[in-house]
Motif scaffolding. Structure first.
Motif, PDB file in Angstrom:
ATOM      1  N   ASN A  25     -15.891 -29.375 -76.743  1.00  0.00           N
ATOM      2  CA  ASN A  25     -14.627 -28.705 -77.040  1.00  0.00           C
ATOM      3  C   ASN A  25     -13.468 -29.689 -76.997  1.00  0.00           C
ATOM      4  O   ASN A  25     -13.472 -30.616 -76.188  1.00  0.00           O
ATOM      5  N   SER A  26     -12.485 -29.434 -77.838  1.00  0.00           N
ATOM      6  CA  SER A  26     -11.161 -30.034 -77.704  1.00  0.00           C
ATOM      7  C   SER A  26     -10.262 -28.891 -77.259  1.00  0.00           C
ATOM      8  O   SER A  26     -10.099 -27.912 -77.981  1.00  0.00           O
ATOM      9  N   TRP A  29      -3.795 -27.976 -74.002  1.00  0.00           N
ATOM     10  CA  TRP A  29      -2.964 -27.493 -72.898  1.00  0.00           C
ATOM     11  C   TRP A  29      -1.560 -27.317 -73.452  1.00  0.00           C
ATOM     12  O   TRP A  29      -0.857 -28.281 -73.730  1.00  0.00           O
ATOM     13  N   TRP A  30      -1.158 -26.055 -73.635  1.00  0.00           N
ATOM     14  CA  TRP A  30       0.179 -25.754 -74.146  1.00  0.00           C
ATOM     15  C   TRP A  30       1.127 -25.681 -72.964  1.00  0.00           C
ATOM     16  O   TRP A  30       0.965 -24.853 -72.078  1.00  0.00           O
ATOM     17  N   LYS A  31       2.124 -26.560 -72.980  1.00  0.00           N
ATOM     18  CA  LYS A  31       3.117 -26.620 -71.906  1.00  0.00           C
ATOM     19  C   LYS A  31       4.396 -25.953 -72.402  1.00  0.00           C
ATOM     20  O   LYS A  31       5.277 -26.620 -72.929  1.00  0.00           O
ATOM     21  N   ARG A  32       4.471 -24.656 -72.240  1.00  0.00           N
ATOM     22  CA  ARG A  32       5.623 -23.924 -72.786  1.00  0.00           C
ATOM     23  C   ARG A  32       6.935 -24.367 -72.163  1.00  0.00           C
ATOM     24  O   ARG A  32       7.987 -24.168 -72.753  1.00  0.00           O
ATOM     25  N   ASN A  33       6.900 -24.955 -70.979  1.00  0.00           N
ATOM     26  CA  ASN A  33       8.113 -25.432 -70.333  1.00  0.00           C
ATOM     27  C   ASN A  33       8.143 -26.962 -70.284  1.00  0.00           C
ATOM     28  O   ASN A  33       8.547 -27.561 -69.301  1.00  0.00           O
ATOM     29  N   LEU A  50      -7.372 -31.789 -73.682  1.00  0.00           N
ATOM     30  CA  LEU A  50      -8.426 -31.969 -72.692  1.00  0.00           C
ATOM     31  C   LEU A  50      -9.709 -31.980 -73.504  1.00  0.00           C
ATOM     32  O   LEU A  50      -9.896 -31.118 -74.369  1.00  0.00           O
ATOM     33  N   TYR A  51     -10.579 -32.919 -73.242  1.00  0.00           N
ATOM     34  CA  TYR A  51     -11.847 -32.978 -73.957  1.00  0.00           C
ATOM     35  C   TYR A  51     -12.987 -32.588 -73.023  1.00  0.00           C
ATOM     36  O   TYR A  51     -13.033 -33.025 -71.878  1.00  0.00           O
ATOM     37  N   PHE A  52     -13.894 -31.784 -73.538  1.00  0.00           N
ATOM     38  CA  PHE A  52     -15.068 -31.345 -72.776  1.00  0.00           C
ATOM     39  C   PHE A  52     -16.266 -32.102 -73.342  1.00  0.00           C
ATOM     40  O   PHE A  52     -16.745 -31.808 -74.430  1.00  0.00           O
ATOM     41  N   PHE A  53     -16.730 -33.116 -72.593  1.00  0.00           N
ATOM     42  CA  PHE A  53     -17.866 -33.940 -72.974  1.00  0.00           C
ATOM     43  C   PHE A  53     -19.051 -33.652 -72.066  1.00  0.00           C
ATOM     44  O   PHE A  53     -18.874 -33.328 -70.891  1.00  0.00           O
ATOM     45  N   VAL A  54     -20.248 -33.812 -72.598  1.00  0.00           N
ATOM     46  CA  VAL A  54     -21.478 -33.754 -71.810  1.00  0.00           C
ATOM     47  C   VAL A  54     -22.360 -34.928 -72.222  1.00  0.00           C
ATOM     48  O   VAL A  54     -22.193 -35.498 -73.294  1.00  0.00           O
ATOM     49  N   LYS A  55     -23.303 -35.268 -71.359  1.00  0.00           N
ATOM     50  CA  LYS A  55     -24.219 -36.375 -71.655  1.00  0.00           C
ATOM     51  C   LYS A  55     -25.504 -35.902 -72.316  1.00  0.00           C
ATOM     52  O   LYS A  55     -26.153 -36.659 -73.023  1.00  0.00           O
ATOM     53  N   ASN A  56     -25.902 -34.637 -72.073  1.00  0.00           N
ATOM     54  CA  ASN A  56     -27.171 -34.125 -72.585  1.00  0.00           C
ATOM     55  C   ASN A  56     -26.949 -32.791 -73.285  1.00  0.00           C
ATOM     56  O   ASN A  56     -25.958 -32.108 -73.024  1.00  0.00           O
ATOM     57  N   LYS A  57     -27.901 -32.393 -74.112  1.00  0.00           N
ATOM     58  CA  LYS A  57     -27.784 -31.111 -74.816  1.00  0.00           C
ATOM     59  C   LYS A  57     -27.890 -29.926 -73.874  1.00  0.00           C
ATOM     60  O   LYS A  57     -27.342 -28.865 -74.140  1.00  0.00           O
ATOM     61  N   LYS A  58     -28.603 -30.089 -72.772  1.00  0.00           N
ATOM     62  CA  LYS A  58     -28.688 -29.034 -71.758  1.00  0.00           C
ATOM     63  C   LYS A  58     -27.880 -29.485 -70.554  1.00  0.00           C
ATOM     64  O   LYS A  58     -28.075 -30.584 -70.046  1.00  0.00           O
ATOM     65  N   TYR A  59     -26.988 -28.624 -70.104  1.00  0.00           N
ATOM     66  CA  TYR A  59     -26.101 -28.986 -69.006  1.00  0.00           C
ATOM     67  C   TYR A  59     -25.649 -27.720 -68.288  1.00  0.00           C
ATOM     68  O   TYR A  59     -25.743 -26.612 -68.814  1.00  0.00           O
ATOM     69  N   TYR A  60     -25.149 -27.879 -67.072  1.00  0.00           N
ATOM     70  CA  TYR A  60     -24.633 -26.738 -66.306  1.00  0.00           C
ATOM     71  C   TYR A  60     -23.338 -26.259 -66.946  1.00  0.00           C
ATOM     72  O   TYR A  60     -22.440 -27.046 -67.229  1.00  0.00           O
ATOM     73  N   ARG A 108     -13.498 -17.466 -72.740  1.00  0.00           N
ATOM     74  CA  ARG A 108     -12.221 -18.167 -72.658  1.00  0.00           C
ATOM     75  C   ARG A 108     -11.980 -18.949 -73.935  1.00  0.00           C
ATOM     76  O   ARG A 108     -12.872 -19.587 -74.484  1.00  0.00           O
ATOM     77  N   ARG A 109     -10.755 -18.922 -74.430  1.00  0.00           N
ATOM     78  CA  ARG A 109     -10.357 -19.624 -75.647  1.00  0.00           C
ATOM     79  C   ARG A 109      -9.963 -21.071 -75.337  1.00  0.00           C
ATOM     80  O   ARG A 109      -9.925 -21.482 -74.175  1.00  0.00           O
ATOM     81  N   CYS A 110      -9.638 -21.837 -76.374  1.00  0.00           N
ATOM     82  CA  CYS A 110      -9.389 -23.279 -76.242  1.00  0.00           C
ATOM     83  C   CYS A 110      -7.918 -23.682 -76.202  1.00  0.00           C
ATOM     84  O   CYS A 110      -7.621 -24.866 -76.138  1.00  0.00           O
ATOM     85  N   VAL A 111      -6.995 -22.732 -76.282  1.00  0.00           N
ATOM     86  CA  VAL A 111      -5.579 -23.049 -76.096  1.00  0.00           C
ATOM     87  C   VAL A 111      -5.174 -22.407 -74.772  1.00  0.00           C
ATOM     88  O   VAL A 111      -5.222 -21.194 -74.640  1.00  0.00           O
ATOM     89  N   TRP A 112      -4.806 -23.247 -73.806  1.00  0.00           N
ATOM     90  CA  TRP A 112      -4.497 -22.768 -72.463  1.00  0.00           C
ATOM     91  C   TRP A 112      -2.997 -22.855 -72.224  1.00  0.00           C
ATOM     92  O   TRP A 112      -2.412 -23.937 -72.230  1.00  0.00           O
ATOM     93  N   ASP A 113      -2.388 -21.703 -72.013  1.00  0.00           N
ATOM     94  CA  ASP A 113      -0.958 -21.599 -71.750  1.00  0.00           C
ATOM     95  C   ASP A 113      -0.752 -21.729 -70.239  1.00  0.00           C
ATOM     96  O   ASP A 113      -0.861 -20.763 -69.498  1.00  0.00           O
ATOM     97  N   ILE A 114      -0.490 -22.952 -69.798  1.00  0.00           N
ATOM     98  CA  ILE A 114      -0.314 -23.225 -68.376  1.00  0.00           C
ATOM     99  C   ILE A 114       0.985 -24.013 -68.213  1.00  0.00           C
ATOM    100  O   ILE A 114       1.079 -25.163 -68.670  1.00  0.00           O
TER     101      ILE A 114
END
Length: 192
Positions: A25-26, A29-33, A50-60, A108-114
C-alpha cells in the motif's frame, strides 16, 4: 532541475522494490492542520506518504476496520452479491473480509485524516501517536517486536509500549535519545 521536487518518496519506494521488498500500500497521511506555506507559485503540501512493505507474500496482518458512514445509503448494502437477502445478512457480507458487514464496518482506507499535534520537546519533526497506531496493530502481534531505525523522540516506541508490543529504537542524536528515553519511561504499557 531547478525548483523541481526531488520525488524522494517515490524514489525510495522504487529502490525498496528493486531490493526485493513487496509494496502492498501507499498510504496518504492527510494533515488538515498542516503548517502554512509562504510559497506563491505552487500549492501547499498537506500530506505525506507512508509505505506498507513486506518481505514475503505471506505475512502477519490483522485487518483494521473503520465505520462505513454510507452503508445505509448504498443499495449494494441491501442488494449485494447474495440474491434475495440483504447483503449485510449474506455469507459474503459476514466474512471477515466482506465488503458489506452486518456491523457496518469496512476495511480501513488508504487516506488517513490525522491532524498534527504539538510537542513541547526539542525535536522538530514529531509525528502524532495516532499515525503509528494502525500500522503497529495491523503489522505486529501482541508480544511482537517493533523496530524504529530513526527513533527521534521515540513516538513509535511509546505507542508500541502502550499497545503491548516490544520495541527497539535506533537514534544517532544524543539529545533525541534523552528525549526518547524520558518519553518511554513515562509511558504506561497495556494492563492486559
Amino acid at each position: 532541475s531547478d525548483k523541481s521536487l526531488c520525488n524522494i518518496p517515490a524514489r525510495f519506494s522504487i529502490e525498496m522494490q528493486n531490493r526485493g521488498w513487496i509494496l502492498r500500500n501507499s498510504i496518504i497521511w492527510w494533515k488538515r492542520n498542516c503548517m502554512p506555506s509562504s510559497v506563491k507559485d505552487r500549492f501547499t503540501v498537506d500530506y505525506e506518504f507512508l509505505y506498507f512493505f513486506v518481505k514475503n507474500k505471506k505475512y502477519y496482518f490483522e485487518q483494521q476496520l473503520e465505520i462505513s458512514k454510507w452503508a445505509d445509503k448504498d443499495k449494494r448494502y441491501y442488494t449485494g452479491p447474495t440474491i434475495g437477502k440483504k447483503a449485510s445478512e449474506g455469507e459474503y457480507a459476514m466474512s471477515k473480509g466482506g465488503a458489506f458487514r452486518k456491523d457496518k464496518m469496512r476495511n480501513r482506507r488508504c487516506v488517513w485524516d490525522i491532524p498534527t499535534s504539538p510537542y513541547k520537546g526539542a525535536h522538530f519533526a514529531v509525528f502524532p501517536e495516532k499515525l503509528v497506531e494502525t500500522p503497529i496493530l495491523a503489522g505486529c502481534p501482541e508480544g511482537g517486536i517493533i523496530l524504529d531505525i530513526f527513533a527521534g523522540s521515540g513516538t513509535t516506541c511509546v505507542v508500541a509500549k502502550k499497545l503491548g508490543r516490544n520495541w527497539l529504537g535506533i537514534e544517532l542524536n544524543p539529545d533525541y535519545i534523552k528525549l526518547a528515553e524520558q518519553r518511554i519511561a513515562n509511558t504506561q504499557g497495556t494492563l492486559f
